[in-house]
Design a protein around this motif. Structure first.
Motif, PDB file in Angstrom:
ATOM      1  N   PHE A 150       0.846  -1.189   0.000  1.00 27.65           N
ATOM      2  CA  PHE A 150       0.000   0.000   0.000  1.00 27.65           C
ATOM      3  C   PHE A 150       0.885   1.244   0.000  1.00 27.65           C
ATOM      4  O   PHE A 150       1.181   1.805   1.042  1.00 27.65           O
ATOM      5  CB  PHE A 150      -0.856  -0.043   1.268  1.00 27.65           C
ATOM      6  N   LEU A 163     -20.926   2.486  14.241  1.00 27.64           N
ATOM      7  CA  LEU A 163     -19.898   1.940  15.139  1.00 27.64           C
ATOM      8  C   LEU A 163     -19.873   0.446  14.840  1.00 27.64           C
ATOM      9  O   LEU A 163     -20.883  -0.225  14.991  1.00 27.64           O
ATOM     10  CB  LEU A 163     -20.330   2.201  16.579  1.00 27.64           C
ATOM     11  N   ASN A 170      -2.102  -0.283  14.407  1.00 32.38           N
ATOM     12  CA  ASN A 170      -2.164   0.581  13.218  1.00 32.38           C
ATOM     13  C   ASN A 170      -1.086   1.649  13.096  1.00 32.38           C
ATOM     14  O   ASN A 170      -1.037   2.344  12.085  1.00 32.38           O
ATOM     15  CB  ASN A 170      -3.540   1.241  13.148  1.00 32.38           C
ATOM     16  N   ARG A 230       2.276   1.005  13.895  1.00 34.15           N
ATOM     17  CA  ARG A 230       3.620   0.436  13.995  1.00 34.15           C
ATOM     18  C   ARG A 230       4.468   0.955  12.834  1.00 34.15           C
ATOM     19  O   ARG A 230       4.007   1.097  11.718  1.00 34.15           O
ATOM     20  CB  ARG A 230       3.531  -1.092  13.950  1.00 34.15           C
TER      21      ARG A 230
HETATM   22  N1  LIG Z   1     -14.416   0.537  13.185  1.00 31.39           N
HETATM   23  C1  LIG Z   1     -15.470   1.340  13.299  1.00 31.39           C
HETATM   24  O1  LIG Z   1     -16.209   1.314  14.309  1.00 31.39           O
HETATM   25  C2  LIG Z   1     -15.818   2.292  12.192  1.00 31.39           C
HETATM   26  C3  LIG Z   1     -16.939   3.134  12.336  1.00 31.39           C
HETATM   27  C4  LIG Z   1     -17.261   4.010  11.300  1.00 31.39           C
HETATM   28  C5  LIG Z   1     -16.487   4.044  10.154  1.00 31.39           C
HETATM   29  N2  LIG Z   1     -15.411   3.225  10.051  1.00 31.39           N
HETATM   30  C6  LIG Z   1     -14.616   3.286   8.833  1.00 31.39           C
HETATM   31  O2  LIG Z   1     -14.498   1.974   8.316  1.00 31.39           O
HETATM   32  C7  LIG Z   1     -13.238   1.828   7.673  1.00 31.39           C
HETATM   33  C8  LIG Z   1     -12.549   0.602   8.200  1.00 31.39           C
HETATM   34  O3  LIG Z   1     -12.342   0.778   9.590  1.00 31.39           O
HETATM   35  P1  LIG Z   1     -11.661  -0.351  10.447  1.00 31.39           P
HETATM   36  O4  LIG Z   1     -11.942  -0.002  11.862  1.00 31.39           O
HETATM   37  O5  LIG Z   1     -12.037  -1.658   9.908  1.00 31.39           O
HETATM   38  O6  LIG Z   1     -10.136  -0.018  10.176  1.00 31.39           O
HETATM   39  P2  LIG Z   1      -8.824  -0.914  10.052  1.00 31.39           P
HETATM   40  O7  LIG Z   1      -9.161  -2.251   9.536  1.00 31.39           O
HETATM   41  O8  LIG Z   1      -8.075  -0.815  11.315  1.00 31.39           O
HETATM   42  O9  LIG Z   1      -8.004  -0.124   8.945  1.00 31.39           O
HETATM   43  C9  LIG Z   1      -8.529   0.075   7.671  1.00 31.39           C
HETATM   44  C10 LIG Z   1      -7.429   0.331   6.687  1.00 31.39           C
HETATM   45  O10 LIG Z   1      -6.716   1.526   7.004  1.00 31.39           O
HETATM   46  C11 LIG Z   1      -5.340   1.235   7.157  1.00 31.39           C
HETATM   47  N3  LIG Z   1      -4.866   1.975   8.336  1.00 31.39           N
HETATM   48  C12 LIG Z   1      -5.440   1.980   9.568  1.00 31.39           C
HETATM   49  N4  LIG Z   1      -4.750   2.806  10.395  1.00 31.39           N
HETATM   50  C13 LIG Z   1      -3.718   3.280   9.673  1.00 31.39           C
HETATM   51  C14 LIG Z   1      -2.631   4.162   9.970  1.00 31.39           C
HETATM   52  N5  LIG Z   1      -2.479   4.677  11.187  1.00 31.39           N
HETATM   53  N6  LIG Z   1      -1.758   4.464   8.980  1.00 31.39           N
HETATM   54  C15 LIG Z   1      -1.904   3.929   7.739  1.00 31.39           C
HETATM   55  N7  LIG Z   1      -2.919   3.075   7.388  1.00 31.39           N
HETATM   56  C16 LIG Z   1      -3.791   2.769   8.340  1.00 31.39           C
HETATM   57  C17 LIG Z   1      -5.218  -0.273   7.341  1.00 31.39           C
HETATM   58  O11 LIG Z   1      -3.999  -0.664   6.766  1.00 31.39           O
HETATM   59  P3  LIG Z   1      -3.333  -2.133   6.887  1.00 31.39           P
HETATM   60  O12 LIG Z   1      -4.215  -3.070   6.144  1.00 31.39           O
HETATM   61  O13 LIG Z   1      -2.042  -1.934   6.199  1.00 31.39           O
HETATM   62  O14 LIG Z   1      -3.209  -2.461   8.328  1.00 31.39           O
HETATM   63  C18 LIG Z   1      -6.407  -0.779   6.575  1.00 31.39           C
HETATM   64  O15 LIG Z   1      -6.105  -0.893   5.207  1.00 31.39           O
HETATM   65  C19 LIG Z   1     -12.469   3.111   7.911  1.00 31.39           C
HETATM   66  O16 LIG Z   1     -12.563   3.916   6.768  1.00 31.39           O
HETATM   67  C20 LIG Z   1     -13.192   3.761   9.070  1.00 31.39           C
HETATM   68  O17 LIG Z   1     -13.110   5.161   9.009  1.00 31.39           O
HETATM   69  C21 LIG Z   1     -15.056   2.358  11.037  1.00 31.39           C
END
Ligand SMILES: NC(=O)c1ccc[n+]([C@@H]2O[C@H](COP(=O)([O-])OP(=O)(O)OC[C@H]3O[C@@H](n4cnc5c(N)ncnc54)[C@H](OP(=O)(O)O)[C@@H]3O)[C@@H](O)[C@H]2O)c1
Length: 305
Positions: A54, A148, A302, A304
């Motif tokens: 990525f 959420l 996230n 590291r």
């Molecule tokens: N979790 C929730 O409750 C929630 C609620 C509302 C909206 N969302 C949205 O849903 C989507 C997925 O969320 P998720 O919680 O499932 O996230 P996640 O799996 O932790 O991360 C999603 C993606 O973002 C990358 N990423 C995360 N943190 C990063 C950082 N600090 N620097 C660079 N890349 C980073 C990850 O990369 P790697 O694959 O390389 O690790 C992965 O490709 C996001 O767009 C988030 O805004 C989530």
């Protein structure tokens, strides 16, 4: 023999992206993932998805070439060091531009409920900017806005449960009456994949069927993990200070000021009929006693390297 269609999913070894990838594989599609992670050979998807690094540069074009649909989950939870929301918006734009150049048919962009270009919260403001960039790209698209997201390997609900299990007093910021409307990660993935198969430009919330006040939500989790902690309301500033101290001890960011204020502003609910069908209480009742047994660090996962 016809070759199965290829989709690109960001973060298939992470949280929401993993479930989207699994749902696509179940439909017989091929999946390539964009990720910073080197696949752990023990990961169930390790030998089922192609992996591309990525990097937000021209190499993205090659990584996206041949894909039918791009499922974008990329985002950052908070700012730290050179990781900023501004950079995340730029990276997302770069991803959409590359998808267009590579001839990707459709983009499903995972946003957030209640994004707003005028929001005081950079997370929600940034998401509104990414949505606008996608609309302006002219590409066929779906925007999915989760509230959420809960499920196996989540951070938020797990860490609330961890706190309830481990601290004698659990602070609920403010009056605790602001609402949450959690959606399961499986429902979220299904909503995304369904949206990917459509042809029209749509914006949908991904929200579950039930709403609770935040205090009720915490008490539900406490009951599920049989926590005996004392749940009390506190001024937001006190809850935030406690979270900061906990963060220092855990070497993590437990919750940010903006996250607490956005929660209190009721931004984690939908104002549309819910598309999610799975009930949070059913999931809670079925989680084996593992919920909240171990703390999950956002920094370790996230931020590291
Ligand atoms: N979790 C929730 O409750 C929630 C609620 C509302 C909206 N969302 C949205 O849903 C989507 C997925 O969320 P998720 O919680 O499932 O996230 P996640 O799996 O932790 O991360 C999603 C993606 O973002 C990358 N990423 C995360 N943190 C990063 C950082 N600090 N620097 C660079 N890349 C980073 C990850 O990369 P790697 O694959 O390389 O690790 C992965 O490709 C996001 O767009 C988030 O805004 C989530």
């Amino acid at each position: 023999m016809t070759v199965a269609e290829l989709d690109v999913v960001t973060g298939a070894f992470s949280y929401t992206g993993r479930h989207i990838a699994e749902a696509l594989l179940e439909q017989g599609r091929r999946v390539r993932t964009l990720t910073r992670q080197s696949p752990d050979p023990a990961h169930p998807l390790a030998d089922r998805v192609q992996v591309s690094p990525f990097a937000f540069d021209r190499s993205l074009d090659e990584s996206l070439r041949g894909a039918d649909t791009l499922y974008n989950t990329f985002w950052v939870r908070f700012e730290r060091g050179s990781t900023t929301f501004g950079r995340a918006v730029e990276n997302t734009r770069a991803l959409f531009d590359a998808a267009k150049r590579a001839g990707v048919r459709r983009v499903v962009h995972v946003s957030v409920a209640n994004p707003d270009a005028a929001s005081p919260f950079p997370y929600f403001r940034g998401k509104a900017q990414t949505e606008e960039a996608l609309r302006a790209s002219g590409m066929s698209h779906a925007i999915v806005r989760p509230t959420l997201v809960y499920g196996a390997r989540d951070i938020l609900v797990n860490n609330i449960a961890w706190g309830l299990r481990h601290v004698p007093v659990f602070l609920v910021a403010g009056d605790g009456r602001y609402e949450v409307q959690p959606v399961s990660v499986e429902d979220t993935a299904r909503i995304c994949v369904d949206a990917g198969s459509r042809g029209d430009d749509v914006t949908l919330d991904a929200a579950g069927p039930d709403r609770w006040t935040y205090e009720e939500f915490v008490r539900l989790i406490a009951r599920a993990v049989r926590a005996r902690t004392w749940i009390v309301r506190s001024p937001t500033s006190v809850a935030l200070s406690a979270a900061r101290v906990a963060g220092m001890l855990l070497r993590d960011v437990v919750v940010t000021r903006d996250e607490l204020l956005a929660l209190e502003a009721g931004l984690l609910v939908s104002h549309e009929p819910p598309l999610g069908t799975e009930r949070f209480e059913t999931w809670l009742a079925n989680t084996p006693g593992t919920l909240g047994r171990r703390y999950t660090s956002e920094l370790a996962r996230n931020f590291r390297g």
